[in-house]
Scaffold this motif. Sequence first.
Motif, PDB file in Angstrom:
ATOM      1  N   ASP A   1       0.784  -1.150   0.044  1.00 14.61           N
ATOM      2  CA  ASP A   1       0.088  -0.146  -0.007  1.00 14.61           C
ATOM      3  C   ASP A   1       0.930   1.144   0.232  1.00 14.61           C
ATOM      4  N   TYR A   2       2.012   1.152   0.451  1.00 15.54           N
ATOM      5  CA  TYR A   2       2.883   2.445   0.676  1.00 15.54           C
ATOM      6  C   TYR A   2       4.243   1.825   0.725  1.00 15.54           C
ATOM      7  N   PHE A   3       5.314   2.294  -0.365  1.00 16.04           N
ATOM      8  CA  PHE A   3       6.629   2.124   0.043  1.00 16.04           C
ATOM      9  C   PHE A   3       7.564   3.308  -0.246  1.00 16.04           C
ATOM     10  N   GLN A   4       8.663   3.390   0.508  1.00 16.82           N
ATOM     11  CA  GLN A   4       9.558   4.566   0.038  1.00 16.82           C
ATOM     12  C   GLN A   4      10.979   4.095   0.207  1.00 16.82           C
ATOM     13  N   MET A   5      12.042   4.448  -0.608  1.00 14.82           N
ATOM     14  CA  MET A   5      13.342   4.022  -0.584  1.00 14.82           C
ATOM     15  C   MET A   5      14.374   4.927  -1.308  1.00 14.82           C
TER      16      MET A   5
END
Length: 229
Positions: free
Chosen positions: A24-28
């Motif tokens: 549903d959400y990712f950040q990298m």
Amino acid sequence: GPFPILLKNARMQMRFRQSLPSIDYFQMDIMGGTLLGDLRILDHHDRYHLQMNGAFSGLDADRLLQRGNAGGPRDQNIINEDTQISGRMSLQVPITASARTVMDNLDAVFRLTHIGARTLERLLYAMDPHENNESIVQQRALLKKGTPRWIEVVIKHGNLSLTGEVMVGGTNIRLPAIKRLNLASLPIQKRIQNLAGRLVPLLNGLKILSADTLRVERGGAIDFTEDGK
């Protein structure tokens, strides 16, 4: 050959939807910049699709062209704005070992809010190294005189279209549009085939995840059943 991608400061919210992974959400941090969005795998008409929406900022195109972004002084200390890419994207692509199926069914939109003139010119040259496409030739000529303001790339039904705007001498000029350029005519086809051929283990894993029944036989062999088949 190998294509190392270094991920830093990654976080995500993951769940399973109909036994298939959904983020549903990712950040990298990746390729010198940041990528965030959502991602899910869908089972549609007996074919798996990857669906993704996201935004990215400060990605270093040079690291992609150099086949990776493993460490080194340049990675940490040098920032070249002309090679950085920022924008938004949405895509849906079948997960299959056939490059032709990928290209024919890829549905993607990339809206670039920042891309250096040199980086875009190199991309256009890679698309048309023999200068057969008049629109691409005209775009490259404009890029040598100005700076891109925005670029939009749309890929649908095996064709690529590219529009945008360049600032030349304080004036905004629309780029000559590239319309329905056949992906099969581009050098990228061979690269897609190499990548698609490595997806067989992933496909087998998805079939196991979405199976109705798993049967572990003597010796460790695993069989699976889908929808009673």
